[in-house]
Motif scaffolding. Sequence first.
Motif, PDB file in Angstrom:
ATOM      1  N   ASN A  69      -0.483 -12.527   0.793  1.00  0.00           N
ATOM      2  CA  ASN A  69      -1.707 -11.770   0.585  1.00  0.00           C
ATOM      3  C   ASN A  69      -2.838 -12.338   1.440  1.00  0.00           C
ATOM      4  O   ASN A  69      -3.547 -11.594   2.114  1.00  0.00           O
ATOM      5  CB  ASN A  69      -2.112 -11.787  -0.888  1.00  0.00           C
ATOM      6  N   TYR A  73      -4.780 -10.463   4.370  1.00  0.00           N
ATOM      7  CA  TYR A  73      -6.226 -10.263   4.323  1.00  0.00           C
ATOM      8  C   TYR A  73      -6.890 -10.850   5.576  1.00  0.00           C
ATOM      9  O   TYR A  73      -7.827 -10.275   6.121  1.00  0.00           O
ATOM     10  CB  TYR A  73      -6.824 -10.870   3.052  1.00  0.00           C
ATOM     11  N   TYR A  76      -6.425  -8.418   8.255  1.00  0.00           N
ATOM     12  CA  TYR A  76      -7.365  -7.323   8.010  1.00  0.00           C
ATOM     13  C   TYR A  76      -8.755  -7.698   8.528  1.00  0.00           C
ATOM     14  O   TYR A  76      -9.401  -6.913   9.234  1.00  0.00           O
ATOM     15  CB  TYR A  76      -7.408  -7.005   6.515  1.00  0.00           C
ATOM     16  N   LEU A  88       0.798  -7.814   3.641  1.00  0.00           N
ATOM     17  CA  LEU A  88       0.428  -7.382   2.296  1.00  0.00           C
ATOM     18  C   LEU A  88       1.590  -6.657   1.610  1.00  0.00           C
ATOM     19  O   LEU A  88       1.785  -6.784   0.408  1.00  0.00           O
ATOM     20  CB  LEU A  88      -0.818  -6.496   2.345  1.00  0.00           C
ATOM     21  N   ARG A 100      -4.898  -7.184  -7.060  1.00  0.00           N
ATOM     22  CA  ARG A 100      -5.621  -7.576  -5.834  1.00  0.00           C
ATOM     23  C   ARG A 100      -4.804  -7.258  -4.591  1.00  0.00           C
ATOM     24  O   ARG A 100      -5.334  -6.780  -3.587  1.00  0.00           O
ATOM     25  CB  ARG A 100      -5.970  -9.070  -5.890  1.00  0.00           C
ATOM     26  N   ASN A 103      -5.011  -3.533  -4.022  1.00  0.00           N
ATOM     27  CA  ASN A 103      -6.332  -3.147  -3.517  1.00  0.00           C
ATOM     28  C   ASN A 103      -6.495  -3.533  -2.054  1.00  0.00           C
ATOM     29  O   ASN A 103      -7.009  -2.744  -1.255  1.00  0.00           O
ATOM     30  CB  ASN A 103      -7.439  -3.753  -4.372  1.00  0.00           C
ATOM     31  N   ASN A 104      -6.051  -4.727  -1.682  1.00  0.00           N
ATOM     32  CA  ASN A 104      -6.125  -5.131  -0.277  1.00  0.00           C
ATOM     33  C   ASN A 104      -5.269  -4.211   0.593  1.00  0.00           C
ATOM     34  O   ASN A 104      -5.668  -3.796   1.684  1.00  0.00           O
ATOM     35  CB  ASN A 104      -5.682  -6.584  -0.103  1.00  0.00           C
TER      36      ASN A 104
END
Length: 187
Positions: A69, A73, A76, A88, A100, A103-104
């Motif tokens: 994750n 991120y 991203y 992700l 989370r 959502n990411n």
Amino acid sequence: LAKGMNHERAGQYDKSREIYESLIGQYPDSSEPAHRLGVLADKQKRHEEAQALYTHAIKMRPGDAELFNDLGYSFYLSGQLPKAESALGKAIQLEPGNPRFHNNFGMVLGHQGRLSDAFDEFLKVGSEADAHYNMAFIYASQNKIDDAKTCFRRALASDPTHSKASKALESFNRFEQNGGQMIDDEF
């Protein structure tokens, strides 16, 4: 490690960095110092460094969803959306119930123009109002203010008590009424 994290929370990044780097030297087989240093590097907008640290930590803990994750991120944040989607996706595969991560993942999909997929991803872990609220931030980050405001309104239509959507819509409206100038109490 806790001492480094305390310095990090206090915004004392140089002290945190010094502790994490020392721990990496003392415990080369531990992934935690590299992970924390990666998080710190991302906070300092040193994304390439962060990505190398996450990748190093993943080699030691290939089943750690949190590392994937954080790597996603970081991709991203640095605009590497296909890499972000891949990392992700792996995090979600390892820990499918983590909101989370979803959502990411939704943010990445939205920034790739896959808005329907992003909305569906948000719905997996939140209410319809929350999904519209998250979509609003995708639009806002792309300077599509009218679309963002529409999403805030949809969130409020779905849940009139959604205080975050209400406050965000109010802030956008005040911003526009003020001729595009920030008001001190906003954001």
